[in-house]
Design a protein around this motif. Structure first.
Motif, short mmCIF file in Angstrom:
data_model
loop_
_atom_site.label_atom_id
_atom_site.label_comp_id
_atom_site.label_asym_id
_atom_site.label_seq_id
_atom_site.Cartn_x
_atom_site.Cartn_y
_atom_site.Cartn_z
N ILE A 25 49.34 22.62 30.81
CA ILE A 25 49.98 21.50 30.13
C ILE A 25 50.31 20.38 31.11
O ILE A 25 50.23 19.19 30.76
CB ILE A 25 51.24 21.98 29.39
N ALA A 26 50.61 20.74 32.35
CA ALA A 26 50.92 19.73 33.36
C ALA A 26 49.68 19.06 33.92
O ALA A 26 49.78 18.08 34.67
CB ALA A 26 51.71 20.38 34.50
N GLY A 27 48.50 19.59 33.58
CA GLY A 27 47.27 19.01 34.10
C GLY A 27 47.02 19.36 35.55
O GLY A 27 46.39 18.58 36.29
N LEU A 28 47.51 20.53 35.96
CA LEU A 28 47.36 20.97 37.35
C LEU A 28 46.49 22.21 37.40
O LEU A 28 46.39 22.97 36.44
CB LEU A 28 48.73 21.27 37.96
N GLU A 29 45.89 22.44 38.54
CA GLU A 29 45.02 23.60 38.71
C GLU A 29 45.66 24.60 39.65
O GLU A 29 46.16 24.24 40.72
CB GLU A 29 43.66 23.17 39.28
N VAL A 30 45.66 25.85 39.22
CA VAL A 30 46.15 26.96 40.05
C VAL A 30 45.00 27.94 40.23
O VAL A 30 44.30 28.28 39.28
CB VAL A 30 47.35 27.66 39.38
N ASP A 31 44.80 28.38 41.45
CA ASP A 31 43.72 29.31 41.76
C ASP A 31 44.21 30.74 41.57
O ASP A 31 44.97 31.25 42.38
CB ASP A 31 43.26 29.09 43.21
N LEU A 32 43.80 31.37 40.46
CA LEU A 32 44.20 32.75 40.17
C LEU A 32 43.28 33.69 40.95
O LEU A 32 42.09 33.78 40.69
CB LEU A 32 44.10 33.04 38.67
N LYS A 33 43.86 34.38 41.90
CA LYS A 33 43.10 35.24 42.79
C LYS A 33 42.77 36.59 42.12
O LYS A 33 43.53 37.09 41.30
CB LYS A 33 43.89 35.52 44.07
N PRO A 34 41.63 37.18 42.49
CA PRO A 34 41.32 38.53 41.99
C PRO A 34 42.44 39.49 42.41
O PRO A 34 42.93 39.41 43.54
CB PRO A 34 40.01 38.87 42.69
N PHE A 35 42.81 40.36 41.51
CA PHE A 35 43.95 41.25 41.80
C PHE A 35 43.75 42.59 41.12
O PHE A 35 43.44 42.65 39.93
CB PHE A 35 45.26 40.62 41.34
N GLU A 36 43.95 43.67 41.87
CA GLU A 36 43.92 45.02 41.32
C GLU A 36 45.25 45.67 41.65
O GLU A 36 45.56 45.90 42.83
CB GLU A 36 42.77 45.83 41.92
N PHE A 37 46.04 45.95 40.62
CA PHE A 37 47.37 46.49 40.84
C PHE A 37 47.29 47.85 41.53
O PHE A 37 46.48 48.70 41.18
CB PHE A 37 48.14 46.61 39.52
N GLY A 38 48.15 48.04 42.51
CA GLY A 38 48.16 49.28 43.27
C GLY A 38 47.19 49.29 44.42
O GLY A 38 47.20 50.22 45.24
N VAL A 39 46.35 48.27 44.47
CA VAL A 39 45.38 48.15 45.57
C VAL A 39 45.63 46.84 46.31
O VAL A 39 45.97 46.84 47.50
CB VAL A 39 43.92 48.21 45.06
N SER A 40 45.48 45.73 45.58
CA SER A 40 45.65 44.42 46.21
C SER A 40 47.04 44.26 46.81
O SER A 40 47.21 43.74 47.91
CB SER A 40 45.39 43.31 45.19
#
Length: 224
Positions: A25-40
């Motif tokens: 909504i703010a018109g901004l970009e966030v880089d969502l990183k690959p993530f594996e719970f319990g590992v990453s």
């Protein structure tokens, strides 16, 4: 547009939805990183940067590190004041914060507690029917309060979506996957109309994804 920073989280997680929706909504970009719970989150690199080792976590392009979903979402929203996500005045911003804290502590806190109870997360896999009932009663009180406040308005602070609405809708979605079956949802038409308005906004619809509501509230697991 260059990303304002990197985010570690999972798309289904309500806090990740706060942040990604605020950015959209703010018109901004966030880089969502690959993530594996319990590992990453157990890797030395992650723990060195984020010692608490929980998600979501954020690192800005300038090296600014932040944790806690609502705090990250508020920071993102603050980078685009013209978006209206924090309202249009100091008082609006205070109300946005009020509703975020209310949603997290007076609604979602009880959702999480019920889930932990029925999944037997407590010592000796304990379950208490009386605690379960008491927690649901407290959540019901909070939902009734929210229902009344949404009786005459579409959004909780201004005439457009704020961060408070995003958080409330995310938490409503979570509750409707755990404590609120079809019969319970019918008791709160304003709450679920609000959810539909927010989650159905074209800018964030894909972030919220499918409702996946339960037909009946989750119940306790049988004794093993």
């Amino acid at each position: 547009m260059a990303p304002i920073g990197s985010l570690w989280g999972v798309p289904r997680q309500r806090q990740t939805k706060y942040i990604l929706s605020a950015a959209a909504i703010a018109g901004l970009e966030v880089d969502l990183k690959p993530f594996e719970f319990g590992v990453s989150n157990k890797s030395p690199e992650f723990v060195n940067k984020f010692p608490f080792a929980k998600i979501p976590t954020f690192e800005g392009e300038d090296g600014f590190v932040l944790l806690e979903g609502a705090s990250i979402a508020r920071y993102v929203a603050s980078l685009a004041p013209e978006s209206g996500l924090l309202g249009n005045s100091i008082k609006d911003a205070a109300l946005v914060d009020q509703w975020i804290h209310f949603a997290e502590h007076e609604i979602n806190g009880y959702t999480d507690l019920v889930w932990q109870l029925v999944e037997r997360f407590f010592p000796e896999k304990g379950y208490s029917e009386s605690i379960h009932k008491s927690v649901l009663e407290r959540q019901e009180r909070s939902l009734k309060f929210l229902e009344q406040n949404l009786n005459l308005r579409e959004f909780v602070v201004t005439d457009e979506i704020t961060l408070a609405d995003i958080v409330l809708a995310s938490i409503t979605q979570r509750a409707a996957r755990v404590t609120l079956g079809a019969a319970e949802r019918a008791l709160y038409p304003n709450v679920f109309a609000h959810y539909a308005r927010v989650a159905g906004d074209p800018r964030i619809k894909d972030i919220f994804g499918a409702a996946d509501f339960v037909e009946v509230p989750v119940g306790p697991k049988k004794d093993e």
